[in-house]
Design a protein around this motif. Structure first.
Motif, PDB file in Angstrom:
ATOM      1  N   GLN A   1      74.986 137.703 139.281  1.00  0.00           N
ATOM      2  CA  GLN A   1      74.704 137.578 137.850  1.00  0.00           C
ATOM      3  C   GLN A   1      73.240 137.204 137.612  1.00  0.00           C
ATOM      4  O   GLN A   1      72.605 137.702 136.690  1.00  0.00           O
ATOM      5  CB  GLN A   1      75.626 136.531 137.228  1.00  0.00           C
TER       6      GLN A   1
ATOM      7  N   TRP B   1      86.736 136.441 139.105  1.00  0.00           N
ATOM      8  CA  TRP B   1      85.519 135.943 138.448  1.00  0.00           C
ATOM      9  C   TRP B   1      84.288 136.645 139.008  1.00  0.00           C
ATOM     10  O   TRP B   1      83.377 137.034 138.289  1.00  0.00           O
ATOM     11  CB  TRP B   1      85.404 134.426 138.659  1.00  0.00           C
TER      12      TRP B   1
ATOM     13  N   ARG C   1      83.908 139.942 137.575  1.00  0.00           N
ATOM     14  CA  ARG C   1      83.371 139.850 136.197  1.00  0.00           C
ATOM     15  C   ARG C   1      81.850 139.703 136.252  1.00  0.00           C
ATOM     16  O   ARG C   1      81.122 140.333 135.477  1.00  0.00           O
ATOM     17  CB  ARG C   1      84.006 138.652 135.488  1.00  0.00           C
ATOM     18  N   CYS C   2      81.351 138.893 137.181  1.00  0.00           N
ATOM     19  CA  CYS C   2      79.899 138.717 137.297  1.00  0.00           C
ATOM     20  C   CYS C   2      79.216 140.034 137.643  1.00  0.00           C
ATOM     21  O   CYS C   2      78.167 140.366 137.102  1.00  0.00           O
ATOM     22  CB  CYS C   2      79.561 137.693 138.378  1.00  0.00           C
TER      23      CYS C   2
ATOM     24  N   VAL D   1      79.100 142.200 134.568  1.00  0.00           N
ATOM     25  CA  VAL D   1      78.126 141.766 133.557  1.00  0.00           C
ATOM     26  C   VAL D   1      76.712 142.094 134.029  1.00  0.00           C
ATOM     27  O   VAL D   1      75.848 142.495 133.252  1.00  0.00           O
ATOM     28  CB  VAL D   1      78.273 140.247 133.298  1.00  0.00           C
TER      29      VAL D   1
ATOM     30  N   GLY E   1      84.455 139.900 130.257  1.00  0.00           N
ATOM     31  CA  GLY E   1      83.006 140.085 130.411  1.00  0.00           C
ATOM     32  C   GLY E   1      82.433 141.124 129.472  1.00  0.00           C
ATOM     33  O   GLY E   1      81.212 141.253 129.344  1.00  0.00           O
TER      34      GLY E   1
ATOM     35  N   GLN F   1      79.582 140.467 127.025  1.00  0.00           N
ATOM     36  CA  GLN F   1      78.214 140.276 127.502  1.00  0.00           C
ATOM     37  C   GLN F   1      77.541 141.596 127.807  1.00  0.00           C
ATOM     38  O   GLN F   1      76.387 141.628 128.202  1.00  0.00           O
ATOM     39  CB  GLN F   1      78.218 139.408 128.770  1.00  0.00           C
ATOM     40  N   CYS F   2      78.285 142.698 127.677  1.00  0.00           N
ATOM     41  CA  CYS F   2      77.700 144.017 127.924  1.00  0.00           C
ATOM     42  C   CYS F   2      77.580 144.717 126.589  1.00  0.00           C
ATOM     43  O   CYS F   2      78.578 145.202 126.062  1.00  0.00           O
ATOM     44  CB  CYS F   2      78.601 144.845 128.827  1.00  0.00           C
TER      45      CYS F   2
ATOM     46  N   TYR G   1      89.068 134.784 131.133  1.00  0.00           N
ATOM     47  CA  TYR G   1      88.506 135.745 130.174  1.00  0.00           C
ATOM     48  C   TYR G   1      87.817 135.076 128.995  1.00  0.00           C
ATOM     49  O   TYR G   1      87.351 135.746 128.077  1.00  0.00           O
ATOM     50  CB  TYR G   1      89.586 136.726 129.672  1.00  0.00           C
TER      51      TYR G   1
ATOM     52  N   ARG H   1      84.958 133.005 126.819  1.00  0.00           N
ATOM     53  CA  ARG H   1      83.496 133.088 126.845  1.00  0.00           C
ATOM     54  C   ARG H   1      82.916 131.829 127.451  1.00  0.00           C
ATOM     55  O   ARG H   1      83.335 130.724 127.133  1.00  0.00           O
ATOM     56  CB  ARG H   1      82.956 133.247 125.429  1.00  0.00           C
TER      57      ARG H   1
END
Length: 2046
Positions: free
Chosen positions: A429, A467, A470-471, A474, A514, A517-518, A761, A763
């Motif tokens: 990230q 997780w 997800r990083c 993102v 995520g 954040q995109c 999930y 924020r």
């Protein structure tokens, strides 16, 4: 204070001041001395040295306070090092004697300490100069150390540290002694002493080799022991010692290794030692093994946290390169730590150990390694994960069960996995898009590795893997969709594995979380996919009991995650969701009872989990989709929620029946329920309050809970400022995430994902690493407390009273530890409730409620737990705020006063003093003013209580609160408070840091109270100010970072109020040093202060920082590297290291302020800074460029390649670079700075003009112009635009666009006709090409399209082939757009596709607009080839390389058919999207050409930014093709895959051309009018201009004109909208464009009227009379507002005129405040505007019927004559202003209009014309107030009236008299120019065909003329202008002669000839006469010679009558002939030229 500023101590002054002030006076003198000694002349110092030494040594025994002794010692040492050193040994002995003294009384202590300090300072300063005296001194100090108390121990250790530092290796003989003595003190009771020992040993290890060889183990054990029971300061110091010693043991310093042969420790040994501390703590290694086996007492947490810090220090000391080389070893070691059973004895301990290991990895990996090394580290972590996973799989697949210990391995491996995956995630990230090599390289297989962990047996590991994914998503958004698809596919295929269902659903949930954040999002279809999977899981859950739990959890988790995608997506699935929710819960009481009877333990577990999941999804829905929460939806949600509440009451019974293992599931349901209720409005569940509150209160009073769990919310509910009392400032350190473990509340800091999977999930607050939720037990209590605060304000008073009573009862019942826990929870709940009351602005309730509450709170003020006391104080303050009655507040205050007066114990004194502070804080100065005096006096007394530092701290803290809240009311108490603060600062021992921190708070508050007064010069203010400065100086010198931070913020306040008095030369270097501090708060304070300073005094700040750099060469103690890049460079460097949000924001601001004030002056410096940062791209950059290059046209690419690789390879070899290359975030900031620099240079044109820049540089070589750095600018933009990081690419493209815009028109002086940017075309092309590759994200491609269009449109490139390179990029994108929507591989959301397509269309539109403009310019001046912006080149040097004028259009032409279609489709979409919400039903159900219905909201924004250029382009296209007349046949869209792109497509064959014109007109006008009606303020001006230009272009085409004229209401609406636009938008360009549109509209109406008249005329040839009624106004002349075009136009035009010429408004003149203005020249643009307006006004009557025109003519004529009056101002060159000529033209247009011939209007018309002339005459009246009136223009107007309206004016005596006056005045004017013009105008009047008009003028004015002309003989003309006037006059006379009848000719000639003859010179004078005179002579002669032959008879008579005439004439003719023939020829030629009038009007009005 001024008296203290002398070299010697002013003893007289000292004697005169009071005892109390003396310490301050002495301190001030020592401060002065400290500054002055260094700078003073050595001779002066030596003279006074003896006296000075006496004074200083005298002070030693005067018991100085801590700051004073420090300064005193420093000054003495400095004095000796500057002056003579004879007496130094005497002084040293004296000090040693004092130290040896046996006097142990407290009074003598300060003297002893001062002596110790002096000894330290001497050795530090002079070191080996003091020779062999050191063993005695050291022994002396060590002896004293044994018997000293804690303050003395600290001071002695400090001195020993200095002695060691000064002597270095020379003191080797004493090293062992010092080590032995100091060692035992590492476990001292006093924390300050432990810190001092650690620092002393740190100094010792520099030279004492034994510490890191033989004694290494012992040192380690000592450190572990020191960490037990330590505080934060001790942990930091000991960790530093331990880490440094270990690092030295591994890599000793060169010198010491040379001296003794040293056995170096191996890395394994060192790590093993550290691990011992981590796993076993300070218990040593020799304890019997039995304890180990039993798994005895776990490590104390302080030790573990301290050792963790030591690991970080260890790695940091060894440096980044060491870590790179040894990363594998280090990683496997730290991962082993967390798999060790000792580290994971309980779940919470395991979480703590994981946090520690994560911290080690993050702090080392994240900070020390550059991006390349981080990628390598990522590989290592991947390998570690896959190795672990292989081991786990072996155990899981081992069915035979041979591997007995396997299960333990698996559970240990989960923690390793969590740490490794968490670090991998953070790494990826932070690398963001630069991590792509890590993800893409198949050999690493990162994604495979991570996804394999999703099948791990342990939930924690699965969540960590999710997780990590997800990083990745993102960081690299293009991975998001493929990952989702992959997980979905695996879930479906592995449905029968519980781990797979759980793991893959975690992953999908994490990925969905995520998405926010995109920015580019995910395709809408993914939402449907998730819903179908979730539904399927929930449906099949019951089929297989082995899987039901996992499937249920997974299904609800996915639905919860889906909600985070927001309302636009959830809207489609809401009905289904509501149904699912309703079905999960029993519908009625009966069903519930049936359930209870039916279920067994397992079904109940599944049911509870399912319901918890459903509630969780609901909560997610309410939190993320508030827009969908209509009343109806809330009502439908309440049904299941109420069921859940009912069920809650039955759960305890169920648990009783089925076993306690259901408790966790039940708790989870409660947690979810509380969470969702807290988000809904309490009104919705009023009915359930009773039951709910019972549950809540039972929850946090621990009724059914045997554990003493405490809530974690208390800290956050207390005030942030109270952190000094609660120690919670630890939250603000760099070690926050591990220090949290040591906080006192339950499970503090043990957040982990497995405690609540739904957090995967949610924020994460920006800038925070994932912390994870606290364990369930704590979370439930937290949720109940929060909900209690929400509900409490809505509960009845009776109820409140019951609860408060119940609380008191609960506290009474509980005992010991449990009581503390219950009390903490209750207090948090009460605070939460009071906060809720305050936010709802409701009251606490009647007397009995207050009484109970007060009793509850007051009871806790005496609680031994400081946190509870804090909470009680806070609650008291909030209660006062909520009750808000003076009597109640008074009662509370009085209670505390009484208590404080009587109480002696620390606890109640601290509690009640805080209560006073809180009361003031919440009630404010006014509410508590009457208690101020008492409060202050009590607190001041408590603050002086030296026996308890805790009381001092609390009292001072409260005092600071009171000062803060009282504001100006405190002004009377400032002096006493200030003197107390100073006294305490000078006396309180520095080890009591809390007291000093509170003193800092007080000082800051006092400075704010005095405020701007501090600038004054009065005596009292000066004293206050100097006291503040002294206070700041003392705190700056304190050893504690927080106190230093307080000092900085005080100085910052002072600088705000009294900037002159803050000495920046000392402050700035001090701030610079703090930038490297290890304390976050100190770095924050320093940067915040720099930010404020840089706002005003940036240049000074930078200079002082540089001076520090020069000085730091001498003192190497400062570890600050300021190089030639200065402070700016240091700040840029900090951006790479710092992760704290606030700090980085302040650094950005500071750099921003510096840049705005300095960048233009120091251009090269700042550009170099940015370049160095940007050039540090990793090598990967070059590789990327090369890959991109290899496409089809290889040969051409080869040439460009060299430039590109040259760019990216910059700055690699320079060794002086910082250890870590700038990270991508910093590089993005540098690229933004670049854009700002370009913007800042705008104001000075020299920056954008190469020739000017070069000449400026020649004049001033220091100066610097931006244009000289163009190659650097391009290079930087190029480097950024081709980087890995997407954000950097965006910034680079932005910079490139700015550069092109600013430099496009800068000519290249060496090659005329070329521009400077031409040489960079290859770079621009190469920078843009990668952005169009297929895998580039849409937003970058969109930006690149923008740059392409800017580049093509800028006109830089002159060769078509060169332009093609960029052009092909746009063509390829256009193909992409035409591929339609059906493209299969969609990675991002539909709106991203929309954005990209619209960007392409917009870019094409911009290019087309420019191309058409170039073409138009070329057509208007065909002679010369056009190059944008430069028309000055010579024709001859333009070779073949110039663009033919229409070349650009040839690029666009082939694409136009498809483009025009796409453009129209896009406008149609835009039109539909701008419809108001109530028409949403009319939108096409399946979206438009470029948007889908689901992404409609985001699509709107993209359309909004790109419609304007497209509108303009379509208008140009329609206009140039006659509304697309030729393309009707091929209209059916072949290339668009979706038919609805153009809704008319299907029926197109039937549509007539007119209909399609009509449709298109409606579309274009609709879009324009909708926008212009209400352009949002944030819309750029360009949009408004584009829209207006589009309208103008559109209306130029005949079809459009016909359309708008036929529908008059449309035209009226357009004009009304334009009028409104004028009211809101000022720029002249907009107004001119508006007027142009109005003109076209009026023309359209005129043409239409002509056509009507023509057709009418044909029909009724015979009947003439019926014509007039055509046109507006009909027969009646009435114009209806709102329907009349003329009326609308008049409104708009009048507005423009009055706006620019306010004097036209009659009302203004009548107003009493009106001062008549002198007419001014209008600025050029306004003048053009007014002129155009007047021209349109004059056209309006032609649109009306005669009656109608009579309605408007008075107004029109009034306005036009008014403009004439205002605009007729003389100009220097006698030119006619455009406004005047427009007004004259307008008058002519109106007077000559056909209306004059309409009989019915005759009388009105005549009246109008006469009154208009009267107005003009009145305006032209000579008037003192208007000396510069332009008479000529007025005369011209009068003449116009006379010539054009003669019939109406003949015989009107009044007017005639006026006109004659004006002409007469002009003839007599002193200005020859006026005379000349007057003659010309008279001539036209005289020659008028109507004799009736001209005769009176001839009679009246001819005699005057003749007189004037006769008089010329006496004063011959002296200037050309005068000559011209005479000539014009003669011409009039000649014409009169010609007009006369034959019989009068002789009389007329008798006037003319003598006059002419009188102009002739006599032959002698002719040669000496001036040039003008000779010209007059020649003119006269020529005329005579011409007249003679014309009228021979009359001429003879006249000449005969006067002989002297004849003589003069003859002599002149003779002289003329006699002069040489050549001359004669030349002279004869002249008069013939002169014969035409020489003055021409620009416009001929006649």
């Amino acid at each position: 204070m001024e008296l203290a500023h002398s070299l010697l101590l002013n003893e007289d002054a000292l004697a005169q001041i009071t005892e109390a002030k003396r310490p301050v006076f002495i301190f001030e003198w020592l401060r002065f001395l400290d500054k002055v000694l260094v700078a003073a002349n050595k001779v002066d110092v030596k003279e006074k040295q003896k006296k000075l030494v006496e004074q200083l040594t005298g002070l030693i025994s005067s018991a100085p306070g801590p700051p004073t002794r420090k300064l005193l010692a420093k000054n003495l040492a400095t004095l000796y090092s500057i002056g003579d050193t004879f007496t130094v040994f005497q002084t040293l002995d004296k000090c040693n004697d004092i130290i040896k003294s046996k006097d142990d009384t407290p009074a003598y202590l300060p003297t002893k300490l001062a002596a110790v300090a002096c000894v330290g300072a001497f050795y530090e300063k002079m070191g080996r100069m003091l020779g062999s005296s050191f063993p005695d001194t050291i022994n002396n100090l060590l002896k004293a150390l044994k018997s000293a108390e804690s303050q003395g121990r600290g001071e002695i250790l400090l001195s020993l540290q200095k002695v060691l530092g000064g002597l270095g290796g020379a003191a080797a003989s004493c090293h062992r002694d010092i080590y032995k003595n100091a060692r035992s003190l590492l476990t001292d009771r006093s924390m300050a002493v432990r810190c001092a020992v650690a620092k002393c040993l740190l100094e010792l290890q520099n030279e004492a080799v034994f510490m890191w060889t033989t004694e290494l183990e012992n040192v380690a054990t000592l450190c572990f022991k020191a960490l037990e029971g330590s505080n934060y300061g001790v942990r930091v110091s000991v960790a530093k010692l331990l880490g440094t010693v270990m690092a030295t043991a591994l890599l000793p310093k060169q010198g010491s290794v040379m001296r003794q042969n040293v056995k170096r420790a191996t890395l394994e040994e060192v790590l093993e030692l550290l691990a011992t501390g981590f796993l076993r703590g300070g218990s040593g290694f020799l304890k019997s093994g039995g304890e180990m086996l039993k798994g005895g007492g776990s490590v104390s947490r302080e030790v573990r946290v301290g050792v963790t810090q030591a690991y970080v220090v260890f790695v940091t000391s060894l440096g980044g390169q060491w870590l790179e080389r040894n990363f594998a070893t280090f990683l496997s070691h730290v991962l082993d730590l967390v798999s060790h059973p000792r580290a994971t004895q309980t779940h919470v301990e395991a979480v703590y150990s994981r946090r520690c290991v994560s911290f080690m990895l993050r702090a080392t990996l994240g900070g020390l390694l550059g991006e390349k090394a981080q990628i390598a580290a990522g590989k290592e972590i991947c390998q570690a994960i896959s190795k672990q996973m292989r081991a786990v799989e072996a155990v899981v697949n081992d069915i035979s069960g041979e591997n007995k210990g396997g299960a333990a391995d698996v559970s240990a491996s989960q923690h390793v996995m969590v740490c490794a995956l968490k670090e991998l995630g953070s790494l990826v990230q932070s690398l963001s898009a630069t991590a792509s090599p890590l993800i893409q390289e198949p050999s690493i297989g990162l994604l495979e590795t991570v996804t394999s962990v999703l099948l791990h047996p342990s939930m924690a590991a699965r969540l960590a893997a999710a997780w990590c994914l997800r990083c990745v998503a993102v960081a690299l958004p293009y991975q998001l969709t493929p990952l989702l698809d992959r997980c979905a596919e695996r879930i479906n295929s592995l449905k029968s594995s519980p781990e797979a269902v759980s793991g893959y659903s975690f992953a999908m949930a994490a990925l969905l979380g995520g998405v926010h954040q995109c920015p580019l999002g995910i395709p809408h279809s993914k939402g449907k996919l998730v819903v179908s999977i979730a539904e399927d899981l929930l449906r099949t859950a019951a089929q297989n009991s082995r899987l039901s739990l996992q499937r249920t959890q997974a299904g609800w988790l996915l639905l919860g995650a889906l909600m985070t995608l927001g309302p636009s997506l959830v809207r489609y699935h809401l009905p289904k969701m509501l149904l699912l929710w309703r079905n999960v819960f029993p519908r009625s009481q009966k069903e519930l009872e049936a359930e209870k009877a039916r279920g067994d333990a397992f079904t109940w577990q599944v049911t509870l989990e399912g319901r918890a999941g459903a509630l969780c999804a609901m909560r997610s829905f309410v939190a993320h989709c508030p827009e969908l929460l209509t009343e109806d939806v809330i009502r439908r949600l309440m049904t299941p929620i109420e069921c859940a509440m009912t069920m809650m009451s039955h759960v305890p019974a169920i648990i009783k029946v089925h076993g306690a293992h259901l408790k966790a599931s039940a708790a989870m349901v409660r947690l979810r329920l509380y969470d969702i209720l807290a988000l809904l409005p309490p009104k919705t569940y009023e009915g359930s309050f009773n039951a709910l509150l019972r549950e809540l209160v039972a929850e946090f009073t621990l009724t059914d809970n045997s554990a003493n769990t405490t809530t974690s919310l208390l800290r956050s509910l207390c005030h942030y400022d109270d952190s000094v009392l609660m120690g919670s400032w630890l939250q603000e350190t760099d070690h926050k995430c591990i220090e949290d473990q040591l906080q006192p509340n339950s499970a503090s800091g043990s957040g982990a994902l497995e405690h609540d999977p739904s957090s995967i999930y949610l924020r994460v607050p920006v800038g925070e690493a994932i912390q994870g939720p606290l364990p369930l037990g704590v979370s439930v209590i937290d949720a109940s407390v929060a909900l209690f605060g929400v509900v409490f304000p809505h509960v009845s008073f009776k109820h409140r009273l019951q609860m408060l009573d119940h609380f008191a009862e609960c506290i009474k019942q509980a005992k010991g530890v449990r009581q503390q826990a219950v009390q903490l929870n209750i207090f948090t709940a009460v605070l939460s409730a009071l906060k809720g009351l305050a936010e709802n602005k409701s009251t606490l309730g009647p007397e009995e409620v207050r009484k109970t509450a007060l009793a509850l709170v007051m009871g806790a003020l005496d609680n031994p737990n400081p946190i509870l006391r804090c909470a009680a104080g806070e609650a008291l303050g909030r209660m006062a705020q909520v009750v808000g009655e003076a009597t109640f507040i008074a009662r509370m205050a009085q209670t505390s006063f009484d208590k404080l007066k009587s109480a002696r114990d620390v606890v109640s004194r601290t509690g009640h003093s805080l209560a006073l502070g809180c009361l003031h804080r919440y009630v404010g100065g006014i509410g508590s003013g009457q208690h101020l005096k008492t409060s202050v006096s009590i607190l001041l007394a408590l603050a002086q209580d030296g026996s308890s530092h805790e009381v001092q701290t609390w009292a001072l803290h409260s005092l600071a609160l009171i000062v803060d809240s009282s504001g100006p009311m405190y002004r009377g108490y400032v002096e006493p408070t200030l003197s107390l603060v100073l006294t305490l600062l000078l006396t309180v021992p520095p080890s009591h840091t809390e007291v000093h921190q509170c003193l800092g708070r007080c000082l800051g508050a006092l400075i704010t109270t005095v405020g701007p007064e501090l600038q004054g010069n009065g005596a009292t203010i000066s004293t206050i100010r100097s006291s503040c400065l002294v206070g700041c100086a003392i705190m700056q010198d304190h050893s504690d970072s927080l106190v230093q931070a307080a000092a900085i913020s005080c100085l910052q306040q002072l600088h705000m109020f009294a900037p002159r008095h803050v000495n920046l030369s000392s402050l700035v270097p001090c701030l610079c040093v703090h930038l490297c501090s290890s304390h976050l708060l100190l770095r924050r304070a320093a940067v915040a202060c720099l930010r404020q300073l840089a706002q005003r005094e940036a240049s000074e700040v930078c200079e002082y920082a540089m001076s520090l750099a020069k000085r730091s060469g001498e003192h190497t103690t400062i570890n600050l590297k300021i190089t030639e890049t200065g402070l700016e460079g240091v700040l840029f460097g900090m951006l790479d290291r710092e992760t704290d949000r606030k700090l980085c924001a302040d650094i950005h601001d500071t750099l921003g302020h510096m840049l705005s004030s300095l960048a233009v002056e120091k251009l090269s410096h700042w550009l170099k800074l940015c370049k160095d940062v940007l050039a540090a791209t990793t090598d990967v950059g070059a590789a990327v460029v090369i890959e991109v290059e290899k496409d089809e046209e290889d040969s051409e690419k080869k040439d460009e390649m060299d430039d590109d690789t040259m760019f990216t390879g910059l700055g690699e070899d320079d060794k002086s670079k910082p250890s870590v290359a700038p990270r991508w975030v910093t590089r993005v900031f540098a690229a933004d700075c670049l854009c700002r620099i370009i913007l800042l240079c705008e104001n000075d044109k020299a920056h954008f003009d190469l020739a000017a820049a070069r000449s400026a540089q020649a004049k001033n070589p220091k100066g610097d112009q931006l244009v000289l750095h163009l190659s650097d600018l391009i290079r930087m933009a190029f480097m950024a635009a081709t980087d890995h990081s997407n954000q950097l690419r965006m910034a680079g493209l932005q910079a490139l666009e700015d550069i092109i815009k600013k430099f496009a028109s800068v000519p290249e002086p060496e090659f005329p006709g070329h521009v400077i940017l031409e040489q960079y075309q290859a770079n621009v092309g190469a920078a843009l090409r990668p952005a169009f590759s297929p895998d580039t994200p849409s937003d970058i491609t969109a930006k690149a399209c923008q740059v392409c269009s800017t580049w093509i449109g800028s006109g830089v490139v002159s060769d078509l082939n060169d332009l093609r390179r960029v052009h092909t990029l746009l063509v390829s994108s256009l193909d992409k757009v035409q591929a339609g929507k059906g493209s299969s591989s969609q990675l991002y959301s539909e709106s991203a596709t929309t954005m990209e397509k619209l960007a392409v269309l917009k870019a094409w539109a911009e290019v087309y607009v420019v191309a058409m403009k170039v073409k138009k310019d070329a057509e208007s001046k065909p002679a010369k080839p056009v190059r944008n912006g430069e028309d000055d080149e010579d024709e001859d040097d333009l070779g073949s390389n110039v663009l033919p004028p229409d070349s650009l259009i040839t690029l666009v032409q082939p694409e136009l058919p498809s483009l025009s279609r796409l453009w129209l489709a896009m406008l149609q979409d835009y039109a539909l999207l701008t419809l108001p919400a109530e028409f949403s039903s009319q939108l096409p159900p399946d979206g438009g050409a470029f948007y889908t219905p689901e992404t409609i909201d985001t699509a709107r924004l993209h359309y909004r930014s790109s419609w304007a250029p497209v509108l303009h382009a379509v208008a140009l296209w329609l206009s140039s093709t006659g509304f697309g007349a030729g393309e009707e046949t091929e209209e059916v869209p072949s290339s668009l895959s979706r038919a609805p792109a153009i809704p008319q497509a299907p029926s197109n064959t039937t549509k007539t051309f007119e209909e399609s014109v009509k449709d298109r007109m409606h579309l274009m006008l609709g879009v324009s009018i909708e926008f212009l009606c209400f352009p949002r303020p944030e819309e750029p001006m360009e949009h408004v201009m584009s829209c207006l230009q589009a309208l103008f272009t559109l209306l130029e085409s005949p079809s459009a004109k016909i359309h708008i004229a036929e529908d008059q209401l449309l035209a009226v609406e357009l004009l009304n909208v334009l009028h409104r636009l004028l009211l809101t938008r000022d720029p002249p360009a907009v107004q001119l464009q508006v007027i142009a549109v109005v003109q076209e509209t009026i023309r359209a109406a005129q043409d239409h009227l002509q056509r009507q008249k023509a057709s009418k005329g044909k029909e009724e040839e015979g009947e003439k009379d019926s014509l007039p009624s055509l046109g507006e106004g009909g027969d009646t002349g009435e114009l209806v507002p709102g329907k009349s075009l003329v009326f609308a136009a008049m409104e708009l035009l009048v507005f423009v005129l009055v706006r620019h010429l306010p004097q036209l408004n009659a009302r203004v003149k009548e107003s009493p405040s009106h001062v008549p203005l002198r007419p001014q020249r209008l600025p050029e643009e306004s003048a053009r505007l007014v002129a155009n307006t007047v021209s349109i006004l004059a056209e309006l009557p032609s649109l009306c019927s005669p009656a109608g025109s009579m309605t408007i003519l008075p107004t029109v004529l009034f306005l036009i004559t008014g403009v004439l009056r205002e605009a007729a101002v003389k100009t220097a060159d006698n030119s006619v202003p455009v406004t005047v000529s427009a007004a004259l033209q307008g008058i002519k247009t109106i007077i000559t209009s056909p209306l004059a011939r309409v009989e019915s209007m005759q009388t009105q018309w005549t009246g109008l014309v006469r009154s208009s002339l009267a107005s003009v005459l009145e305006y032209s009246e000579p008037d003192e107030s208007r000396p510069d009136m332009d008479e000529v223009s007025m005369l011209t107007a009068i003449t116009l009236f006379l010539l054009s309206a003669s019939n109406e004016l003949v015989g009107v005596i009044v007017l005639q008299k006026g006109c004659l006056d004006r002409f007469r005045n002009a003839l007599n004017s002193g200005d020859p120019w006026v005379q000349a013009r007057c003659y010309q105008l008279l001539l036209s009047v005289f020659q008028h065909s109507s004799r009736a008009l001209s005769t009176p003028y001839i009679h009246a004015l001819a005699p005057v003329m003749v007189e004037k002309l006769k008089a010329v003989e006496r004063s011959r003309p002296g200037t050309a202008a005068e000559l011209q006037a005479v000539q014009e006059g003669i011409r009039v006379l000649e014409n009169l002669v010609g007009m006369g009848e034959e019989q009068n000719r002789v009389q007329l000639l008798a006037l003319l000839v003598p006059t002419l003859v009188s102009y002739l010179l006599d032959e002698n004078a002719i040669f000496s006469a001036p040039q003008v005179s000779i010209a007059l002579h020649d003119f006269a002669l020529q005329n005579l010679m011409r007249i003679g032959p014309l009228y021979p008879a009359a001429f003879k008579i006249v000449i005969g009558a006067a002989p002297e005439l004849k003589i003069r004439l003859e002599s002149a003719i003779r002289a003329n002939q006699a002069s040489s023939r050549a001359k004669a020829a030349a002279r004869l030629a002249q008069p013939t030229v002169q014969a035409a009038p020489t003055i021409k009007l620009k416009t001929s009005f006649f």
